[in-house]
Scaffold this motif. Sequence first.
Motif, short mmCIF file in Angstrom:
data_model
loop_
_atom_site.label_atom_id
_atom_site.label_comp_id
_atom_site.label_asym_id
_atom_site.label_seq_id
_atom_site.Cartn_x
_atom_site.Cartn_y
_atom_site.Cartn_z
N ILE A 358 -41.61 -25.69 22.07
CA ILE A 358 -41.63 -24.41 21.33
C ILE A 358 -40.20 -23.87 21.35
CG2 ILE A 358 -42.59 -22.09 21.21
CD1 ILE A 358 -44.79 -23.28 23.19
N ILE A 359 -39.69 -23.47 20.20
CA ILE A 359 -38.35 -22.90 20.16
C ILE A 359 -38.41 -21.49 19.60
CG2 ILE A 359 -37.15 -25.11 19.94
CD1 ILE A 359 -36.91 -24.54 16.93
N LYS A 360 -37.51 -20.66 20.06
CA LYS A 360 -37.34 -19.32 19.52
C LYS A 360 -35.88 -19.15 19.13
CE LYS A 360 -37.98 -14.39 20.39
NZ LYS A 360 -38.54 -13.34 21.28
N VAL A 361 -35.62 -18.72 17.89
CA VAL A 361 -34.25 -18.57 17.39
C VAL A 361 -33.70 -17.23 17.88
CG1 VAL A 361 -32.79 -18.42 15.35
CG2 VAL A 361 -34.78 -19.96 15.36
N LEU A 362 -32.63 -17.31 18.68
CA LEU A 362 -31.98 -16.10 19.21
C LEU A 362 -30.83 -15.66 18.33
CD1 LEU A 362 -31.89 -17.03 23.01
CD2 LEU A 362 -33.69 -15.82 21.74
N GLY A 363 -30.28 -16.58 17.54
CA GLY A 363 -29.17 -16.22 16.68
C GLY A 363 -28.82 -17.36 15.74
N ARG A 364 -28.23 -17.05 14.59
CA ARG A 364 -27.75 -18.07 13.64
C ARG A 364 -26.58 -17.48 12.89
NH1 ARG A 364 -32.11 -19.35 11.02
NH2 ARG A 364 -31.81 -18.12 9.12
N GLU A 365 -25.47 -18.21 12.90
CA GLU A 365 -24.26 -17.74 12.21
C GLU A 365 -23.27 -18.88 12.06
OE1 GLU A 365 -21.45 -15.83 15.55
OE2 GLU A 365 -23.41 -14.82 15.41
N VAL A 366 -22.32 -18.70 11.14
CA VAL A 366 -21.21 -19.64 11.02
C VAL A 366 -20.16 -19.22 12.05
CG1 VAL A 366 -19.36 -20.50 9.54
CG2 VAL A 366 -21.62 -20.03 8.57
N ARG A 367 -19.79 -20.15 12.94
CA ARG A 367 -18.87 -19.82 14.01
C ARG A 367 -18.07 -21.06 14.39
NH1 ARG A 367 -21.17 -17.21 18.37
NH2 ARG A 367 -19.88 -18.31 19.89
N GLU A 368 -17.04 -20.84 15.20
CA GLU A 368 -16.18 -21.94 15.64
C GLU A 368 -16.96 -22.86 16.57
OE1 GLU A 368 -11.83 -22.56 17.83
OE2 GLU A 368 -12.45 -20.59 17.08
N LEU A 369 -16.74 -24.15 16.40
CA LEU A 369 -17.45 -25.14 17.22
C LEU A 369 -16.82 -25.21 18.61
CD1 LEU A 369 -17.71 -27.85 14.47
CD2 LEU A 369 -19.68 -26.79 15.58
N ASP A 370 -17.68 -25.30 19.61
CA ASP A 370 -17.23 -25.47 20.99
C ASP A 370 -16.57 -26.85 21.15
OD1 ASP A 370 -17.51 -24.36 23.89
OD2 ASP A 370 -18.17 -26.44 24.01
N GLU A 371 -15.61 -26.94 22.07
CA GLU A 371 -14.89 -28.20 22.26
C GLU A 371 -15.82 -29.34 22.65
OE1 GLU A 371 -11.65 -30.61 22.04
OE2 GLU A 371 -11.77 -28.49 21.50
#
Length: 407
Positions: A358-371
Amino acid sequence: MARKFGKSKKRVRAPKELTRKQRSRLEREERMEKFLIWGVVAVTVTVVGVLAYGFIIENVVKAREPVAVVDDAVITTEEFQARVRFTRMQMRNELNYLLLQQQSLDPTDAEAQYYLEYIQNNIRDLEGQLSAENAVTIGDQALEQLIQEELVRQEAERRGIVVTEEELQREIELYFGYDRDPSTPTPEPTAAPPLTSTSVLTPTPPAEPLPTPTQMTRQEFERRYTDFQDTLRSIGISEHLYRSWVEASLLIEKVREQMQTELPKTAEQVKLFYLMVDSEERANELVTRLDAGEDPQTLADELAEEEEITGYGTELSWFPKSVLESRFGAELAELAFSLEIGEHSQPVLSQDGTMYVIIKVLGREVRELDETVLEQMANEAFQEWLEVQQGIAVERRTYRDRIPTEP
């Protein structure tokens, strides 16, 4: 008149002339002797020729036969067999090291039991892998490595990527533990740890100073490297061949790094809370409680304390769709990007079909990718490129009957 005494001269008889029958017989015997001599010579030459032919076929002709062709580059039987022997040598060295570790442990020491079992399991695994029955597995892996290295060499040439002799030498030195330019000085050891606010002051005997670790010298590196080359020569591997393998490993690293620079630095990403249980009934119960507005972390804490149900929950950091697909499968990745922020899913079977997710979406956005995410994406891009190239540029030949089983 007195008689003179002395040695009397023997009368020499003229050789008796052979009869015609005797001459004929003698000539026949001489001819037979010549035939026998020439027959022995002919047989000897034939045997030597057959042995020489067999030697040439086995050690020259077969050694040059391809086990794979990568575009126009040939991977020969000789190099393939050398790589298998090298892999087996490394595994044999690891096995010997573990055997020594096992001998150094006291089997009656209860505190050493866990480590002893760990070592024994690894010993059994290595002995099984080195058995003649599993030789094909090592051969398959060795050939795949050689194919990958050749594909990368060709790609590196297209991209203008090179490994300098200095880089190659430095890599070999570091592998053996020699650092010609250590970045930081060796720290001085302390006799006792510093006191903290929780330390208990108790009388202790003065501790002996710890020995100061020393950097490997150039002379020690050269000695070890020479011994290593002697070992390689004993199993038919030249220094040139070994260095070409090290060079290939550096090229793989450089090609992967360049592929990473070609990836986008930003992407649409989601942040999720992830719940997983092995019971469908329990999964439905979790969904009902999420519908009622309960905090997913509270549910995760409960799962951690339950003994009857296998399950857990955790918050996942920001991930793009491709990374979610590689970790959890395409279905879950699609679901994560289709839900609204704050929404949760119904139970979904995991990729292996053993758990309910089961997943719950806490956030969604265009952002810089982690290293770390970028590195994973670069690895995925490299593997995808490799699979495509193997499909269009690689021709595998017969090789499984040529896999060494030694050392």
